[in-house]
Each structure stands twice: as C-alpha cells, then as structure tokens.
Write an enzyme that holds these catalytic residues in place. Structure first.
Site, PDB file in Angstrom:
ATOM      1  N   ASP A 268       0.859  -1.166   0.000  1.00 54.27           N
ATOM      2  CA  ASP A 268       0.000   0.000   0.000  1.00 54.27           C
ATOM      3  C   ASP A 268       0.912   1.238   0.000  1.00 54.27           C
ATOM      4  O   ASP A 268       2.139   1.130   0.041  1.00 54.27           O
ATOM      5  CB  ASP A 268      -0.963  -0.024   1.201  1.00 54.27           C
ATOM      6  CG  ASP A 268      -2.190   0.846   0.952  1.00 54.27           C
ATOM      7  OD1 ASP A 268      -3.241   0.577   1.547  1.00 54.27           O
ATOM      8  OD2 ASP A 268      -2.105   1.790   0.125  1.00 54.27           O
TER       9      ASP A 268
HETATM   10  C1  GLC Z   1      -4.378   4.282  -0.023  1.00 57.19           C
HETATM   11  C2  GLC Z   1      -5.257   3.121   0.264  1.00 57.19           C
HETATM   12  C3  GLC Z   1      -5.330   2.122  -0.859  1.00 57.19           C
HETATM   13  C4  GLC Z   1      -5.160   2.834  -2.179  1.00 57.19           C
HETATM   14  C5  GLC Z   1      -3.758   3.408  -2.219  1.00 57.19           C
HETATM   15  C6  GLC Z   1      -3.497   4.190  -3.513  1.00 57.19           C
HETATM   16  O1  GLC Z   1      -3.767   4.789   1.115  1.00 57.19           O
HETATM   17  O2  GLC Z   1      -5.075   2.404   1.481  1.00 57.19           O
HETATM   18  O3  GLC Z   1      -6.603   1.457  -0.749  1.00 57.19           O
HETATM   19  O4  GLC Z   1      -5.359   1.936  -3.243  1.00 57.19           O
HETATM   20  O5  GLC Z   1      -3.489   4.249  -1.118  1.00 57.19           O
HETATM   21  O6  GLC Z   1      -4.311   5.320  -3.560  1.00 57.19           O
END
Ligand code: GLC
Length: 738
Positions: A268
């Site tokens: 993430d």
């Molecule tokens: C965020 C989220 C994830 C998302 C990623 C990219 O913090 O936790 O669900 O896909 O960053 O935006």
C-alpha cells in the site's frame, strides 16, 4: 533485522518465454525499476519521473488520468528507455470512474453479482479510455465494525457474500481478456484482516488469530485469487505484531504457498517504509529487506527498494532470484495486458461507454442497493395522485457531490442527478415540491433553518427527510467513534415528526448508523448508502413506486455503538443470551440480587439483538416461507445436501426476495458460528405466487479450518434455515457422516 534473510527462496517460474527472454536482457537496476511505482499526480509530468522512466528505474505510475500525458509517458518508456518496457498505469477506480456507481457497501446490499460486475465493466471502460490499465479494487476486507470508515468500500460483514461479490467485481474490471479494450487489471486489497482495526480506528492495530483469519478474513481473497485477480495489495495494518507488508505468513505461506498465486503483490502507499514507523525495522534498508523477504513485488510510492535492494542482494540478504521472480511477475502482467504490443490509448478508438448506457447501469445498481428498513401503514410508495404538496427536507437531498460517496477521485458531480431534481422532475406540476435543507451540512448544529423546514412539513401532505452523512465522514482515515446521525439531525427528526404528517426518511451514509434514537419517529426508512451519480432517479423510482425495494443489509445495524462488533455469525459462547435471560436495565428491580439478571452474554442497556440484522430488508409486498426440506438427513462421504423451501408472495405487488440459506455446524474441533450464510437466490414473484427454491451444498461448502488450522469437513449434526434474513426461523437439520 539481524539474521540473513531467506528472501527469494521461491521458485522462479514464468509461464511466458517472452518474460524469461526479456529478463535475460535486463540489468539488475532495470529489474528493480519494475518494482517501483511512483505517484505522478495531476496535470503535468515531473521531470524526475520522466527521467526515471527513461532510465528504466520506474516501472509503473499512479494517479495520472490525462490520456495525453499517459501516452507521453508510455512513449518515453517504449521509445526512449533501453528495452522499451511499457508502464503499468494505476488508479483507484473503486466504484466508478466518471459515472459513479453506489459505494461498494451499498452495492453489497443488492446481493447481486450481476449488478457488481456490470458496474465494474462500466468503470473499467471509462478508466481505460484515460489510459488507466490497473485499478486498486476490489476491496475485500470483511468489515464488522461500522466505526471503521472503510466499511464504505467493503462488501460487508460476511465472507461468503463478500467472496461472491468480490469475484464478480474482478470479472467486471478484468473482463474475459486483459488485452481487450476496456479491460483493466484488478487488485484484491487490503491483504488481510484490515477491517479488524482496533476500535474501528483506521490503520490501528489488528490482532486476528490464525483460525479466525482463515475462516473469515482470507475467504474473499481466496475467491478473488480463484477468479483470476491480477494483483494483491498488502494492508497498512500490523497483524499480531507483524505488519501485512512484511508478513511471510500471508504472502509466502498462504498466497504463494497454499494458493499458488503467481500474480503481482504491491504494497500500500509507502507501507514498506512505514515498517520502520511501526517499529518492525529500524530504517528503510531493513524495511526493504523485510518486505522483499515477505514477498512484496512492487513498492508503491516509497523508494526503499530503489535505494536498497542492490545492497541487500550484494550482502546476500535478498536473493537475486527473488528479484527476477518479482520483476518477472510484473513483466508477465504487462504482457497479459498487451502493453508490449500497444501501450497507447487512442481516445478515438478506446471510447468510454455511451452516457445513457453508463447511467442505466448506475441507476439499476442504485435501485437494487437500497434497503427498506421500515414501512409503517404502507406509507410507501407515495401515491402522487394523493399528493398536492411534498416537503423534501435535509441537505443531502440536493448534494451532487455528497451522493457519490467516498473514493471517487474521477467522479463527475456535474453528472449527478439529485433526489430533489429527480422528484421534482417525476412529480412535474402534479405536486408542489418544497425543499428546505434545514441544515447547512449533515454535521451542522445550527438549527436556524428548522423553522422553515417545519413550516414546509406543516404545509405538505407528506415529508421526505434526507438524513445521513456527507461523503467525507466515511472512507479511508474517516472513522467515527459515535455512529449516530451527526450534527443536529436527530433534533431535526423530532421537530419534523412533531408535525404529525407521514415522514419518510432516506438515510444516505457510508456505514451502518445507529438509528435507534430516530427510527420510532419515522413512518418509513430507506437505507441508501451513497448511491452515486443516479441516486436521484433511483430513489424517485422507489419512493414513487416505479420500483420496489429489494436490498438486504450487508452488515448488521447495531442499536448502540457499544455493541460493536456485533454481527450475525457470532459464536454461541458458553452462556448464550435469550429473551428471558437478558433482563434489560430498565426492567431490573431496585436492590436487585447480583444473579437476578440472567448470567449470559448481553449488555444490560442494549440487550444482545441489533436494531436490524444482516440480510434484513423489506419490500412493498410481503413474503412467507413454508415447507423446508432436506433431500436426505444423513449425508454420506460422497454426497451433497439439497435444502429447499417454498417462498410465497403474500402481498399485493410484485416483488423480488433474496432467499437466504444459513447453516450451523453444531459441534466442531473449534467452535463454530451460530449461523453462516451458505447460499442466496433472487426470486421475483407476482402477488400470490409460490416458488420452490433449492440450494445444493457440497461437503466442501461446509468445511472450515479446524483445531490445527487445516481445512477439512467434520462429521456431525447441522441445522439449516431458509428465509429472508439471518434471523430466519424456518429450519431443518442434516448430519454429515464420516
Ligand atoms: C491508499 C489506500 C489504498 C489505495 C492506495 C493508492 O492509502 O489504502 O486502498 O489503493 O493508497 O491510492
């Protein structure tokens, strides 16, 4: 990290010779480049990004949706880098792109895989037209805590429902062929157990026993893997002391080992470097080692891999073979997407769906996502012919952006049709529609607008009260400790109800709310989630009887937030409550004896029942269930079991019922839930019509992870129920034989 890592001890397998051939030409730095995803943001190309792509140090980008700029970066990758490796272009296309579908939590109330899949198809096509080839969805975290803001993105509290709908969302985004125009790679996230964040506070610690992780939280992810999801994303959360981004149990033992998954795993946002913030590692060097050892292929946004993988391989702490395996998986995905043949998006060729098509899909999804919780005296549907004046009250009745819900980076609020606009359009000059927001926002405590709202209600034949939460009150990092209607909305309900006119409430929210303090003041209640672009027409269809509610709750609605976590598939405990054993606080005698209240598992001030249970939802007609049967009570080792019952439309309108099957395994090597959903079916019945509905379960469907955390089927007695929600009473039994 002290001891040398074991990273890389995974087989280097590539099903495509072109991947192996390309890898053989790549430098180590170019292979590491495939493991770095960089955020580009909006509107321009940062020179360092262009340079990183040109030199092969960046293999994928995030958050660029200007098709001309995306094409330019693909051109740089294809024509100016040494090997011409194209880019993965990612975006959070969660529940729509330009045209916004209901939030996933609302879509889950449809219990309809077709609704979810068709919404995913539209979203993928609109996103692909902008050059996006990878979405970070579906979010498959089982969510049993409505305080958690990300329940809005979830498919609810039940692993079986989330597994079925999650697989449908994968099919929607990916289609049958990732190379086809309008298909984009999907991503099962956030792996895993993220929804158990302590106190529902986003990003907070999770502690999930392996048995619970396997029997509940992993199931939707396994279904997505089996559905061919192209990628997985690790969650931010710390699980039993090891953050998911460094979890060898999740990524190696389960994903790569038990499931033989060979797709891409991405972290993430910056969750690799966050390992040091968690306190699992001391710095980015150790974080890179920990994530690589666990098996995270791509680092999203952070540069720990970029900075340290070379040194880690040099020192033997990360295996060079693993680098090949990880880069190979990324290249394999790019080949599957057809990017080496043509990474460019021709806006003339890759056209988004026609607006009417997209709006029709969004409208149907919205209609099916609404749950009728209450309808006293059949006040709904409203009869326009019996109305001369309708009061529409509440700020959410006319909030084009709020009705879209959370996670709509590219949603176009200008396309929104609000409930106010749709009702005005539908009622035309037959009925005077008076709109009074009463409050500036759902959070406002300024009641200066109440008088005008009360006056409008007094002058009306009926009132539609739009209540709930603005979009910002749910979603990532937007958890609430109090899940009542925010602001002065409860007071608004009381003020409007005191007028004595029929009051219909539409609840627009990104989570289950505790409605106990308002529900008795309302004649009818529709729970709508955030329904997206076509919220207005869908709600007008339902309120005016052009459509009949069919939604069923995908999560429990608690009486009080103090009951949370409260969900239907609870364990029985050794002291289960019952109506006569749970003496409520107002019924306790003065000077009551300590043992007088019934020593069972309940709250003195809330009891043990929710306000509305999982699977609950009314219709404008009524349904009854009769004649449950099982094809045989003793189920042999090679047998399946078929359970059936009659469902009858006992009302005066056609309606669609979601018939649900629940089972209970009475005795297991670990304790088992008091009920578990194991099937559902939609039945559309005319008034008086009777249908026999059957469910056939294999023994596998009754299996679970037992005492040794091994999956298996255990002989013994089962109860089974068929009905319209998780409180179904019509039941039978069967026995699995060894
Ligand atoms: C965020 C989220 C994830 C998302 C990623 C990219 O913090 O936790 O669900 O896909 O960053 O935006």
């Amino acid at each position: 990290m002290s001891s040398p890592s074991v990273a890389g001890r995974v087989p280097v397998t590539f099903s495509q010779p072109e991947v192996a051939e390309l890898l053989s030409k790549m430098t180590f730095a170019e292979k590491v480049g495939q493991l770095w995803q960089v955020n580009v943001g909006e509107g321009y190309i940062p020179e360092d990004v262009a340079h990183g792509i040109r030199t092969g140090h960046i293999g994928s980008i995030l958050n660029l949706v200007d098709v001309a700029l995306v094409n330019e970066l693909q051109r740089i990758a294809r024509e100016e880098s040494r090997l011409g490796i194209p880019l993965l272009v990612a975006r959070d296309v969660i529940h729509g792109f330009r045209t916004v579908m209901p939030i996933p939590f609302a879509q889950a109330a449809s219990w309809n895989p077709d609704v979810v899949e068709s919404g995913g198809r539209i979203a993928a096509a609109e996103a692909a037209a902008c050059g996006v080839n990878w979405t970070f969805a579906p979010m498959l975290d089982v969510a049993r805590d409505p305080r958690w803001g990300r329940i809005a993105e979830s498919l609810g509290e039940d692993p079986w429902l989330a597994a079925h709908l999650g697989a449908a969302m994968v099919r929607g985004f990916q289609g049958d062929d990732l190379r086809a125009p309008g298909s984009i790679a999907a991503c099962a996230k956030h792996f895993a157990g993220y929804g158990t964040a302590e106190s529902g506070r986003d990003y907070a610690t999770t502690n999930v026993p392996e048995n619970e992780m396997r029997n509940v939280y992993l199931r939707p992810f396994q279904a997505a893997a089996e559905a061919g999801v192209a990628s997985f994303m690790t969650s931010f959360s710390d699980i039993d002391g090891v953050p998911a981004t460094a979890s060898e149990f999740l990524l190696r033992t389960v994903l790569r080992g038990e499931w033989s998954y060979d797709g891409v795993v991405i972290s993430d946002w910056d969750s690799v470097r966050q390992l040091a913030i968690h306190g699992l590692t001391a710095n980015d060097y150790e974080s890179a080692e920990a994530a690589a050892t666990a098996g995270v292929d791509i680092e999203m946004q952070g540069d720990a891999y970029h900075q340290h993988l070379a040194a880690l391989v040099e020192k033997g702490r990360v295996d060079a073979d693993w680098i090949d395996a990880a880069a190979g998986r990324v290249l394999a995905l790019k080949f599957r997407l057809g990017l080496f043949d043509d990474p460019y998006t021709d806006p003339e060729e890759v056209l988004p769906p026609a607006p009417d098509t997209a709006f029709a899909v969004a409208r149907q999804a919205a209609v099916e996502s609404v749950v009728l919780l209450k309808n006293d005296q059949d006040v709904l549907p409203l009869q326009p012919k019996a109305l001369t004046s309708l009061a529409v009250i509440g700020p959410l009745a006319n909030a084009p952006r709020e009705q879209l819900g959370t996670w709509i980076f590219d949603g176009d609020a200008a396309l929104s049709v609000t409930p106010l606009a749709a009702l005005t359009e539908a009622l035309g000059d037959q009925v005077t529609v008076n709109f009074e927001p009463a409050l500036a926002t759902s959070r406002s405590r300024d009641t200066a607008g109440f008088d005008a709202a009360v006056a409008a209600a007094a002058a009306a034949d009926a009132v539609i009260l739009f209540l709930g939460e603005e979009a910002i009150l749910s979603g990532e990092a937007h958890s609430r400790a109090d899940i009542d209607l925010p602001g002065a909305q409860p007071q608004l309900v009381e003020a409007i109800a005191s007028i004595g006119k029929p009051v219909v409430a539409v609840i627009m929210a990104g989570r289950p709310l505790t409605l106990t303090n308002v529900v008795d003041h309302l004649d009818a209640v529709l729970f709508a989630g955030h329904l997206g672009t076509m919220a207005g027409p869908a709600l007008a269809d339902l309120l005016l009887g052009n459509a009949t509610p069919r939604g069923k709750l995908p999560a429990t609605l608690p009486r009080m937030v103090g009951q949370v976590p409260i969900y239907y598939a609870q364990k029985n405990t050794g002291k289960p409550p019952s109506p006569h054993s749970a003496v409520l606080i107002d019924d306790i005698d003065a000077n009551a004896e300590q043992l007088s209240t019934g020593m069972t598992a309940y709250h003195l001030d809330a009891g043990y029942r929710p306000l509305y249970p999982f699977g609950y939802g009314l219709s404008y007609t009524t349904f009854a269930y009769e004649n449950i049967a099982v094809d045989q009570h003793d189920i042999g080792p090679d047998d399946s079991v078929t359970l059936s019952a009659d469902v009858i439309n006992t009302g005066h309108r056609e309606g669609t019922e979601t018939v649900q099957l629940y089972v209970r395994d009475l005795v297991g090597s670990v304790t088992r839930p008091v009920r578990e959903l194991r099937g559902y079916r939609h039945c559309t019945l005319a008034p008086g019509e009777r249908q026999r509905v059957s469910f056939t379960l294999t023994r596998e469907a009754l299996g679970f992870y037992g005492r040794g955390n091994q999956f298996g089927v255990e002989a013994g007695d089962f109860h089974a129920w068929i009905g319209g929600d998780s409180d179904a009473s019509l039941h039978t039994w069967f026995r699995l034989l060894d």
